[in-house]
Design a protein around this motif. Structure first.
Motif, short mmCIF file in Angstrom:
data_model
loop_
_atom_site.label_atom_id
_atom_site.label_comp_id
_atom_site.label_asym_id
_atom_site.label_seq_id
_atom_site.Cartn_x
_atom_site.Cartn_y
_atom_site.Cartn_z
N GLN A 100 0.83 -1.20 0.00
CA GLN A 100 0.00 0.00 0.00
C GLN A 100 0.87 1.26 0.00
O GLN A 100 0.56 2.24 -0.68
CB GLN A 100 -0.93 0.01 1.22
CG GLN A 100 -2.10 -0.95 1.11
CD GLN A 100 -3.14 -0.72 2.21
OE1 GLN A 100 -2.90 0.00 3.17
NE2 GLN A 100 -4.28 -1.35 2.06
N SER A 146 2.27 1.79 -3.56
CA SER A 146 1.24 2.31 -4.46
C SER A 146 0.91 3.76 -4.15
O SER A 146 0.67 4.57 -5.05
CB SER A 146 -0.03 1.47 -4.36
OG SER A 146 0.17 0.21 -4.95
N ALA A 155 -5.14 5.24 -3.96
CA ALA A 155 -4.26 4.29 -4.65
C ALA A 155 -3.92 3.11 -3.75
O ALA A 155 -3.91 1.95 -4.18
CB ALA A 155 -2.99 4.99 -5.12
N GLN A 182 -6.55 0.33 -3.46
CA GLN A 182 -6.76 -0.56 -4.61
C GLN A 182 -5.90 -1.82 -4.54
O GLN A 182 -6.06 -2.73 -5.35
CB GLN A 182 -6.44 0.17 -5.92
CG GLN A 182 -7.13 1.52 -6.09
CD GLN A 182 -8.63 1.43 -5.91
OE1 GLN A 182 -9.28 0.55 -6.49
NE2 GLN A 182 -9.20 2.33 -5.12
N VAL A 183 -4.99 -1.87 -3.59
CA VAL A 183 -4.02 -2.97 -3.52
C VAL A 183 -4.47 -4.05 -2.54
O VAL A 183 -4.90 -3.75 -1.43
CB VAL A 183 -2.64 -2.45 -3.06
CG1 VAL A 183 -1.60 -3.56 -3.08
CG2 VAL A 183 -2.20 -1.31 -3.96
N ARG A 184 -4.35 -5.30 -2.96
CA ARG A 184 -4.54 -6.43 -2.04
C ARG A 184 -3.17 -6.90 -1.60
O ARG A 184 -2.27 -7.09 -2.42
CB ARG A 184 -5.29 -7.57 -2.71
CG ARG A 184 -6.68 -7.20 -3.21
CD ARG A 184 -7.48 -8.46 -3.55
NE ARG A 184 -7.91 -9.15 -2.35
CZ ARG A 184 -8.19 -10.46 -2.30
NH1 ARG A 184 -8.04 -11.22 -3.36
NH2 ARG A 184 -8.61 -11.01 -1.18
N SER A 185 -3.00 -7.11 -0.30
CA SER A 185 -1.70 -7.47 0.24
C SER A 185 -1.73 -8.83 0.92
O SER A 185 -2.71 -9.19 1.57
CB SER A 185 -1.23 -6.41 1.26
OG SER A 185 -1.21 -5.13 0.69
N GLU A 188 -4.77 -9.86 3.44
CA GLU A 188 -5.48 -8.69 3.95
C GLU A 188 -5.62 -8.74 5.47
O GLU A 188 -6.66 -8.39 6.03
CB GLU A 188 -6.86 -8.58 3.29
CG GLU A 188 -6.83 -8.29 1.81
CD GLU A 188 -6.33 -6.89 1.50
OE1 GLU A 188 -7.12 -5.95 1.56
OE2 GLU A 188 -5.12 -6.75 1.22
N SER A 232 -7.15 -9.37 -12.23
CA SER A 232 -5.87 -8.85 -11.71
C SER A 232 -4.95 -8.46 -12.86
O SER A 232 -4.77 -9.23 -13.81
CB SER A 232 -5.19 -9.91 -10.84
OG SER A 232 -6.01 -10.27 -9.75
N SER A 290 1.65 -8.38 -3.50
CA SER A 290 0.59 -7.42 -3.75
C SER A 290 -0.04 -7.71 -5.10
O SER A 290 0.65 -8.15 -6.02
CB SER A 290 1.12 -5.98 -3.72
OG SER A 290 1.93 -5.72 -4.85
N GLU A 334 -3.04 -6.00 -7.87
CA GLU A 334 -3.97 -4.91 -8.21
C GLU A 334 -4.76 -5.30 -9.45
O GLU A 334 -4.26 -6.02 -10.30
CB GLU A 334 -3.20 -3.63 -8.50
CG GLU A 334 -2.41 -3.10 -7.32
CD GLU A 334 -1.66 -1.83 -7.66
OE1 GLU A 334 -2.32 -0.84 -8.03
OE2 GLU A 334 -0.44 -1.84 -7.57
#
Length: 549
Positions: free
Chosen positions: A417, A420, A442, A445-448, A475, A500, A547, A549
């Motif tokens: 995150q 980004s 921004a 929008q990110v999955r971690s 997450e 993705s 990550s 997106e």
């Protein structure tokens, strides 16, 4: 002692005993953490936070109650680590507001001070959850106030006993108030730590003194640059540039290979339009020549690291104690990020971060660490990227201590995150609020995801987890535990969808480039159309940070 009132000297002793009590029981608090991840959380953070108060109070001789309370509150705020440490500092800040009103505090004054502490903490927390340190402190403080309403002459010792009695009942209830705690079958670690501190304070009130552990050497406030020989700087010039990617057919891999031959600390970031390079080398001209083969150079920065080192040594030989130095503004916006690992530090620096605070999982920086980093950035407004959910509150409290510049927290919860957010940072933004909103959007929008290991045996949601097993988190939720390959596969399948478009693999210390390439292959099998980047982050604790997106 039944009607003894609390003066400055007694309050000092009470806080010191509270600090010693949590230091003695910090591992018990740590073991109450819901996930068995190696996070050095709660007990460690509360102990380090209280230690900062003990250090400052030790310097006071015969303080007034106001001086002792204010000193403790100020030290706790500056030394606060993690969410639990920040809440603890807020509780003591509120207490100080009431305690400074008199030379001595009786039972009723103590009860009102505890309630003021609770009010202060609740005001600072956006969405207070039940079954936490906030719940237990609120319930126990209210019980003390009601007891004093029934008997206004109640001595301070009995008030503190009443707080602890009701607090222990409330602590036992936390396991059922929070669904996550109920799944794990444990009470709240922060609430346990808070009651442990109050138990120590009761000892101090009663004149009971614990024997202190052997004193540890004080941590260095900053690196000892004089201890670093000039000869240990392998390459002289820190060289950074951005080249426009006019020749799109030119091989970036070959550029990496050439730069690796002439330097170290190499980071190359690319997209369709630019190539961004950071390298330490004795041949900056050669590095720039290779960049020019891609297209015109858009930005160039070359710094002589040997000269910088000499300046730091001279600066560090001054006799004056280290003081807070605030860099005068030279630009509109600046950035501070929290990260661990040389690779990640280079990534954030390349993205425009001015100062990287060493920290993250297992090593939450204090509020003061963040403030000093902000002080060092020569900008009017400084954006702070915590990059960890347990550092956000400390960053927010740092805003109260910043001087001479505005501090804005972009509440990034993970390293991806933060990356980004920096990629979205538009330095031409007219308003800092608009820039902060764009960065936060921004980041959202990110999955971690992360892969780490189980720090201890545990049971969560009916599943037994063994110490040393691989763990994956998606997450912030526990995704899988077991063998490395199985844990990685499950994490990738949970994170990647048909939509993705981008993925990043950040591999940590002890992980080879070949092993990271296997994770890249897993991602590729899940979605062959994704653009995938692989970064050597060098971070501790996490074998991999992913990550998508």
């Amino acid at each position: 002692m039944a009607d003894q009132k609390i003066d400055g000297a007694l309050f000092k002793s009470m806080v010191i005993e509270g600090a010693l009590a949590i230091a003695e029981n910090k591992e018990r608090a740590n073991e109450l953490n819901v996930f068995p991840v190696p996070d050095g959380d709660t007990g460690t953070n509360m102990s380090m936070t209280m230690a900062s108060a003990m250090t400052e109070l030790d310097k006071l001789e015969e303080p007034t109650l106001a001086k002792a309370a204010d000193t403790a509150a100020s030290a706790l705020l500056r030394g606060a680590r993690g969410n639990s440490g920040v809440i603890l500092s807020l509780l003591f800040r509120g207490m100080a507001k009431k305690l400074r009103e008199a030379e001595q505090a009786d039972g009723r004054a103590l009860a009102l001070a505890l309630r003021e502490g609770v009010d202060t903490a609740y005001k600072a927390v956006m969405k207070p959850a039940e079954g936490t340190i906030l719940t237990v402190s609120r319930v126990s403080a209210q019980h003390a106030v009601e007891a004093c309403q029934a008997d206004p002459a109640l001595p301070a010792e009995q008030v503190l006993c009443a707080v602890l009695e009701r607090g222990r009942e409330a602590l036992a209830e936390t396991v059922h108030q929070n669904p996550v705690l109920e799944k794990a079958g444990v009470v709240d670690a922060g609430a346990f730590g808070f009651l442990t501190i109050l138990e120590g304070m009761l000892d101090g009130l009663r004149g009971v003194r614990k024997e202190r552990a052997a004193a540890q050497p004080a941590a260095k406030a900053a690196a000892d640059f004089a201890a670093i020989a000039d000869e240990e700087i392998t390459f002289t010039y820190c060289t950074e540039f951005i080249a426009a990617r006019k020749d799109k057919a030119r091989n970036v891999g070959r550029l990496r290979a050439i730069l690796s031959d002439i330097g170290d600390s190499l980071v190359v970031v690319e997209d369709d339009d630019i190539v961004k390079v950071h390298v330490h080398t004795d041949q900056p001209n050669r590095a720039l020549e290779e960049g020019l083969k891609f297209g015109p150079l858009l930005t160039v920065k070359i710094e002589n690291m040997r000269e910088q080192h000499t300046a730091k040594v001279i600066e560090g030989t001054a006799d004056a104690p280290a003081e807070r130095v605030i860099a005068p503004p030279e630009k509109k916006y600046g950035f501070v990020a929290v990260a661990a690992g040389d690779g990640l530090k280079n990534v954030f620096t390349d993205l425009g971060v001015d100062m990287v605070v060493q920290g993250g999982q297992t090593m939450n920086p204090s509020t003061d660490d963040i403030v000093r980093a902000v002080d060092a950035v020569p900008a009017e407004t400084v954006f702070v990227l915590p990059n960890n959910k347990n550092i956000i509150m400390a960053a927010e409290q740092a805003a109260h201590l910043a001087e001479g510049k505005k501090l804005v927290v972009v509440p990034t919860r993970t390293i991806p995150q933060g990356i980004s957010a920096m990629l979205a940072a538009d330095l031409d933004s007219e308003q800092d609020s608009g820039l902060a909103a764009a960065m936060a959007d921004a980041a959202a929008q990110v999955r971690s995801g992360q892969v780490t290991y189980a720090a201890r045996d545990s049971e969560f949601d009916g599943k037994k987890i063994k110490q040393g097993e691989y763990l994956s988190l998606c997450e912030g939720r526990l995704c899988a535990s077991g063998r490395e390959s199985a844990v990685l596969k499950k994490l990738v399948r949970e994170m990647v969808t048909d939509d993705s478009a981008f993925a990043t693999v950040i591999y940590g210390e002890g992980v080879s480039a070949e092993q990271a390439a296997e994770v890249e292959a897993l991602l590729r099998r899940e979605n062959k159309d994704m653009e995938i980047s692989v970064i050597d982050g060098g971070q501790p604790v996490y074998y991999y940070i992913l990550s998508v997106e």
